[in-house]
Design a protein around this motif. Structure first.
Motif, PDB file in Angstrom:
ATOM      1  N   VAL A 145     -42.268  -6.017 162.853  1.00  0.00           N
ATOM      2  CA  VAL A 145     -41.226  -6.382 161.897  1.00  0.00           C
ATOM      3  C   VAL A 145     -40.125  -5.334 161.992  1.00  0.00           C
ATOM      4  O   VAL A 145     -40.387  -4.137 161.908  1.00  0.00           O
ATOM      5  CB  VAL A 145     -41.789  -6.456 160.461  1.00  0.00           C
ATOM      6  CG1 VAL A 145     -40.708  -6.932 159.498  1.00  0.00           C
ATOM      7  CG2 VAL A 145     -42.995  -7.383 160.412  1.00  0.00           C
ATOM      8  N   LYS A 146     -38.888  -5.805 162.172  1.00  0.00           N
ATOM      9  CA  LYS A 146     -37.774  -4.902 162.452  1.00  0.00           C
ATOM     10  C   LYS A 146     -36.634  -5.095 161.461  1.00  0.00           C
ATOM     11  O   LYS A 146     -36.477  -6.175 160.877  1.00  0.00           O
ATOM     12  CB  LYS A 146     -37.237  -5.141 163.872  1.00  0.00           C
ATOM     13  CG  LYS A 146     -38.263  -4.955 164.978  1.00  0.00           C
ATOM     14  CD  LYS A 146     -37.650  -5.258 166.338  1.00  0.00           C
ATOM     15  CE  LYS A 146     -38.632  -5.000 167.454  1.00  0.00           C
ATOM     16  NZ  LYS A 146     -38.027  -5.260 168.782  1.00  0.00           N
ATOM     17  N   LEU A 147     -35.828  -4.049 161.316  1.00  0.00           N
ATOM     18  CA  LEU A 147     -34.585  -4.145 160.577  1.00  0.00           C
ATOM     19  C   LEU A 147     -33.491  -4.615 161.531  1.00  0.00           C
ATOM     20  O   LEU A 147     -33.602  -4.480 162.749  1.00  0.00           O
ATOM     21  CB  LEU A 147     -34.194  -2.794 159.977  1.00  0.00           C
ATOM     22  CG  LEU A 147     -34.903  -2.356 158.692  1.00  0.00           C
ATOM     23  CD1 LEU A 147     -36.394  -2.147 158.905  1.00  0.00           C
ATOM     24  CD2 LEU A 147     -34.259  -1.080 158.152  1.00  0.00           C
ATOM     25  N   HIS A 148     -32.398  -5.140 160.997  1.00  0.00           N
ATOM     26  CA  HIS A 148     -31.234  -5.489 161.803  1.00  0.00           C
ATOM     27  C   HIS A 148     -30.469  -4.213 162.158  1.00  0.00           C
ATOM     28  O   HIS A 148     -30.543  -3.198 161.468  1.00  0.00           O
ATOM     29  CB  HIS A 148     -30.313  -6.447 161.045  1.00  0.00           C
ATOM     30  CG  HIS A 148     -30.901  -7.815 160.861  1.00  0.00           C
ATOM     31  ND1 HIS A 148     -30.718  -8.828 161.776  1.00  0.00           N
ATOM     32  CD2 HIS A 148     -31.681  -8.327 159.884  1.00  0.00           C
ATOM     33  CE1 HIS A 148     -31.355  -9.912 161.363  1.00  0.00           C
ATOM     34  NE2 HIS A 148     -31.939  -9.629 160.207  1.00  0.00           N
ATOM     35  N   GLY A 149     -29.713  -4.286 163.258  1.00  0.00           N
ATOM     36  CA  GLY A 149     -28.820  -3.194 163.623  1.00  0.00           C
ATOM     37  C   GLY A 149     -29.514  -2.084 164.384  1.00  0.00           C
ATOM     38  O   GLY A 149     -30.671  -2.181 164.782  1.00  0.00           O
ATOM     39  N   ALA A 150     -28.750  -0.978 164.590  1.00  0.00           N
ATOM     40  CA  ALA A 150     -29.233   0.168 165.373  1.00  0.00           C
ATOM     41  C   ALA A 150     -29.931   1.153 164.450  1.00  0.00           C
ATOM     42  O   ALA A 150     -29.345   2.120 163.969  1.00  0.00           O
ATOM     43  CB  ALA A 150     -28.062   0.841 166.092  1.00  0.00           C
ATOM     44  N   ALA A 151     -31.207   0.894 164.185  1.00  0.00           N
ATOM     45  CA  ALA A 151     -31.949   1.727 163.233  1.00  0.00           C
ATOM     46  C   ALA A 151     -32.776   2.810 163.901  1.00  0.00           C
ATOM     47  O   ALA A 151     -33.430   3.598 163.221  1.00  0.00           O
ATOM     48  CB  ALA A 151     -32.848   0.839 162.375  1.00  0.00           C
ATOM     49  N   GLY A 152     -32.791   2.837 165.243  1.00  0.00           N
ATOM     50  CA  GLY A 152     -33.579   3.843 165.944  1.00  0.00           C
ATOM     51  C   GLY A 152     -35.066   3.755 165.648  1.00  0.00           C
ATOM     52  O   GLY A 152     -35.777   4.755 165.661  1.00  0.00           O
ATOM     53  N   TYR A 157     -42.508  -1.914 161.334  1.00  0.00           N
ATOM     54  CA  TYR A 157     -43.939  -1.860 161.041  1.00  0.00           C
ATOM     55  C   TYR A 157     -44.629  -3.064 161.669  1.00  0.00           C
ATOM     56  O   TYR A 157     -43.980  -4.047 162.054  1.00  0.00           O
ATOM     57  CB  TYR A 157     -44.196  -1.797 159.535  1.00  0.00           C
ATOM     58  CG  TYR A 157     -43.808  -3.022 158.736  1.00  0.00           C
ATOM     59  CD1 TYR A 157     -44.729  -4.034 158.463  1.00  0.00           C
ATOM     60  CD2 TYR A 157     -42.517  -3.160 158.202  1.00  0.00           C
ATOM     61  CE1 TYR A 157     -44.390  -5.153 157.711  1.00  0.00           C
ATOM     62  CE2 TYR A 157     -42.166  -4.272 157.444  1.00  0.00           C
ATOM     63  CZ  TYR A 157     -43.103  -5.262 157.208  1.00  0.00           C
ATOM     64  OH  TYR A 157     -42.768  -6.367 156.464  1.00  0.00           O
ATOM     65  N   LEU A 158     -45.944  -2.979 161.778  1.00  0.00           N
ATOM     66  CA  LEU A 158     -46.753  -4.062 162.337  1.00  0.00           C
ATOM     67  C   LEU A 158     -47.317  -4.936 161.222  1.00  0.00           C
ATOM     68  O   LEU A 158     -47.664  -4.450 160.150  1.00  0.00           O
ATOM     69  CB  LEU A 158     -47.900  -3.495 163.178  1.00  0.00           C
ATOM     70  CG  LEU A 158     -47.509  -2.687 164.418  1.00  0.00           C
ATOM     71  CD1 LEU A 158     -48.762  -2.178 165.130  1.00  0.00           C
ATOM     72  CD2 LEU A 158     -46.661  -3.509 165.367  1.00  0.00           C
ATOM     73  N   ALA A 159     -47.390  -6.222 161.506  1.00  0.00           N
ATOM     74  CA  ALA A 159     -48.006  -7.168 160.560  1.00  0.00           C
ATOM     75  C   ALA A 159     -48.831  -8.168 161.356  1.00  0.00           C
ATOM     76  O   ALA A 159     -48.509  -8.479 162.501  1.00  0.00           O
ATOM     77  CB  ALA A 159     -46.926  -7.885 159.750  1.00  0.00           C
ATOM     78  N   ASP A 183     -33.889  -9.312 154.908  1.00  0.00           N
ATOM     79  CA  ASP A 183     -33.305  -8.283 155.767  1.00  0.00           C
ATOM     80  C   ASP A 183     -34.206  -7.912 156.938  1.00  0.00           C
ATOM     81  O   ASP A 183     -33.902  -6.965 157.679  1.00  0.00           O
ATOM     82  CB  ASP A 183     -33.003  -7.023 154.943  1.00  0.00           C
ATOM     83  CG  ASP A 183     -31.892  -7.245 153.932  1.00  0.00           C
ATOM     84  OD1 ASP A 183     -31.058  -8.138 154.169  1.00  0.00           O
ATOM     85  OD2 ASP A 183     -31.872  -6.529 152.913  1.00  0.00           O
ATOM     86  N   LEU A 184     -35.296  -8.636 157.108  1.00  0.00           N
ATOM     87  CA  LEU A 184     -36.264  -8.308 158.150  1.00  0.00           C
ATOM     88  C   LEU A 184     -36.312  -9.386 159.221  1.00  0.00           C
ATOM     89  O   LEU A 184     -36.024 -10.565 158.964  1.00  0.00           O
ATOM     90  CB  LEU A 184     -37.660  -8.129 157.544  1.00  0.00           C
ATOM     91  CG  LEU A 184     -37.801  -6.965 156.553  1.00  0.00           C
ATOM     92  CD1 LEU A 184     -39.162  -7.009 155.886  1.00  0.00           C
ATOM     93  CD2 LEU A 184     -37.591  -5.622 157.255  1.00  0.00           C
ATOM     94  N   TYR A 185     -36.685  -8.976 160.420  1.00  0.00           N
ATOM     95  CA  TYR A 185     -36.811  -9.881 161.560  1.00  0.00           C
ATOM     96  C   TYR A 185     -38.216  -9.718 162.134  1.00  0.00           C
ATOM     97  O   TYR A 185     -38.660  -8.593 162.400  1.00  0.00           O
ATOM     98  CB  TYR A 185     -35.762  -9.527 162.620  1.00  0.00           C
ATOM     99  CG  TYR A 185     -35.770 -10.403 163.844  1.00  0.00           C
ATOM    100  CD1 TYR A 185     -35.139 -11.640 163.840  1.00  0.00           C
ATOM    101  CD2 TYR A 185     -36.403  -9.984 165.013  1.00  0.00           C
ATOM    102  CE1 TYR A 185     -35.135 -12.449 164.971  1.00  0.00           C
ATOM    103  CE2 TYR A 185     -36.399 -10.781 166.145  1.00  0.00           C
ATOM    104  CZ  TYR A 185     -35.765 -12.010 166.124  1.00  0.00           C
ATOM    105  OH  TYR A 185     -35.754 -12.796 167.244  1.00  0.00           O
ATOM    106  N   ILE A 186     -38.921 -10.838 162.318  1.00  0.00           N
ATOM    107  CA  ILE A 186     -40.308 -10.806 162.793  1.00  0.00           C
ATOM    108  C   ILE A 186     -40.347 -11.248 164.251  1.00  0.00           C
ATOM    109  O   ILE A 186     -39.753 -12.264 164.629  1.00  0.00           O
ATOM    110  CB  ILE A 186     -41.203 -11.733 161.958  1.00  0.00           C
ATOM    111  CG1 ILE A 186     -40.939 -11.558 160.457  1.00  0.00           C
ATOM    112  CG2 ILE A 186     -42.670 -11.481 162.280  1.00  0.00           C
ATOM    113  CD1 ILE A 186     -41.612 -12.617 159.592  1.00  0.00           C
TER     114      ILE A 186
END
Length: 349
Positions: A145-152, A157-159, A183-186
């Motif tokens: 699971v990721k945030l949008h944009g350049a978050a480094g 986290y894993l789900a 706001d999350l991308y799976i």
């Protein structure tokens, strides 16, 4: 399309973060004046380096779009080299309104920042990609699971089911990192060896160069292997994927043909979907599986921090150049050649 002014000397500028040192060192090596937009808290660091000619000191990086910075940058006839900090500190709308010429395609940075647009471009390029998961109710195996944009990597986290997804999302809301699950991308989690492929495309010569490969060192997921299994189970907490550094990587030579084909496919897709395409540096980020097949889970449409490994050049730049060639210096070389050929408009927006 943005251009520099007349025959005045060009200044190469960037934000004081991420890969500013190699960008400005490379610009100085190519004979340019250099300028750093620097937050007050970092002035002490950057004053140590003599290849930085000028600084604009700001309270926050978003001031690069303000009148004071704009006036100084115009007077210096500057070209801004964008990197991950620009994307993380400013919205796509704000970046696109910057009047100072930006090296590369500032419009494609919106595609990098938006997960759905990013997936569309990668599919258009014919890249093998992880399966996007549309809803938490569709999770049927290990996902990231990721945030949008350049978050480094921050906040990833894993789900593996709906409950683990909701638990992670709740934690990020409590930390103030997201407003909610929207706001999350799976994305399907792909097992393999991470590899980050560093490219440079020149619209002046219409050629693609591979200048380096790296992998990231992520805290504390990469350090967890030093803890015995029993202690891992008892430690609790959620491991972090925040990037703290980069490690050099050299691929098997038999993999390189596909590396170039993927990069060329990406450039063609970018030109079709978001003019003027993909001039300058970019990175395809993914994993190699046990069959040596590459799955691309991200792209960065600008210079990446992994190129900091190769200030004196990489094994791959050494095959193309008989001199040290960092990505920062390659950018400056492109500016020099483009100006000589009256092609600056093809490399800046």
């Amino acid at each position: 399309m943005a251009t520099t002014t007349g025959k005045a000397a060009i200044t190469i500028a960037t934000l004081g973060s991420h890969c500013a040192l190699q960008v400005l060192k490379g610009a100085k090596d190519e004979g340019f004046r250099t300028l750093l937009v620097c937050e007050k808290k970092r002035v002490g660091l950057y004053e140590r380096f003599g290849f930085i000619d000028d600084m604009i000191i700001v309270d926050k990086f978003s001031e690069v779009a303000g009148d004071r910075c704009k006036t100084i940058l115009k007077k210096k006839n500057a070209i801004i080299v964008p990197h991950g900090t620009l994307i993380s500190q400013m919205s796509s709308d704000e970046i696109e309104k910057i009047e100072t010429p930006i090296f590369g395609n500032k419009w494609i940075l919106r595609w990098e920042a938006d997960r759905e647009m990013k997936q569309k471009l990668m599919e258009e390029a014919g890249l093998r990609t992880p399966r996007p998961i549309k809803s938490k109710d569709d999770i049927d195996g290990l996902c990231i699971v990721k945030l949008h944009g350049a978050a480094g990597g921050k906040g990833y986290y894993l789900a593996w089911n709906r409950e683990s997804f909701e638990e992670g999302a709740k934690r990020l809301v409590q930390q103030g990192m997201i407003r909610g699950e929207q706001d999350l991308y799976i994305q399907e989690f792909i097992r393999g060896v991470p590899a980050y492929l560093q490219y440079f495309y020149s619209p002046v010569t219409k050629s693609l160069e591979l200048l380096g490969v790296d992998r990231r060192y992520e805290s504390d997921i990469d350090g967890i292997g030093r803890i015995p299994a029993r202690q891992q189970l008892g430690a609790g907490g959620e491991p972090s994927y925040t990037v703290v550094g980069n490690i050099p990587l050299v691929l098997r030579e038999s993999l390189l043909d596909e590396v170039y084909r993927m990069g060329e496919g990406f450039c063609r897709a970018a030109e079709r979907l978001v003019k003027p395409g993909m001039p300058g540096p970019f990175c395809l980020e993914g994993v190699y599986d046990s069959e040596g097949k590459f799955t691309t889970f991200e792209f960065s449409a600008r210079i990446v921090a992994g190129t900091n490994l190769y200030v004196d050049g990489s094994p791959y730049s050494g095959l193309l150049y008989d001199e040290p060639m960092s990505m920062g210096r390659r950018i400056a070389r492109e500016v020099k050649v483009a100006r000589k050929k009256n092609r600056l408009a093809s490399i800046v927006t």
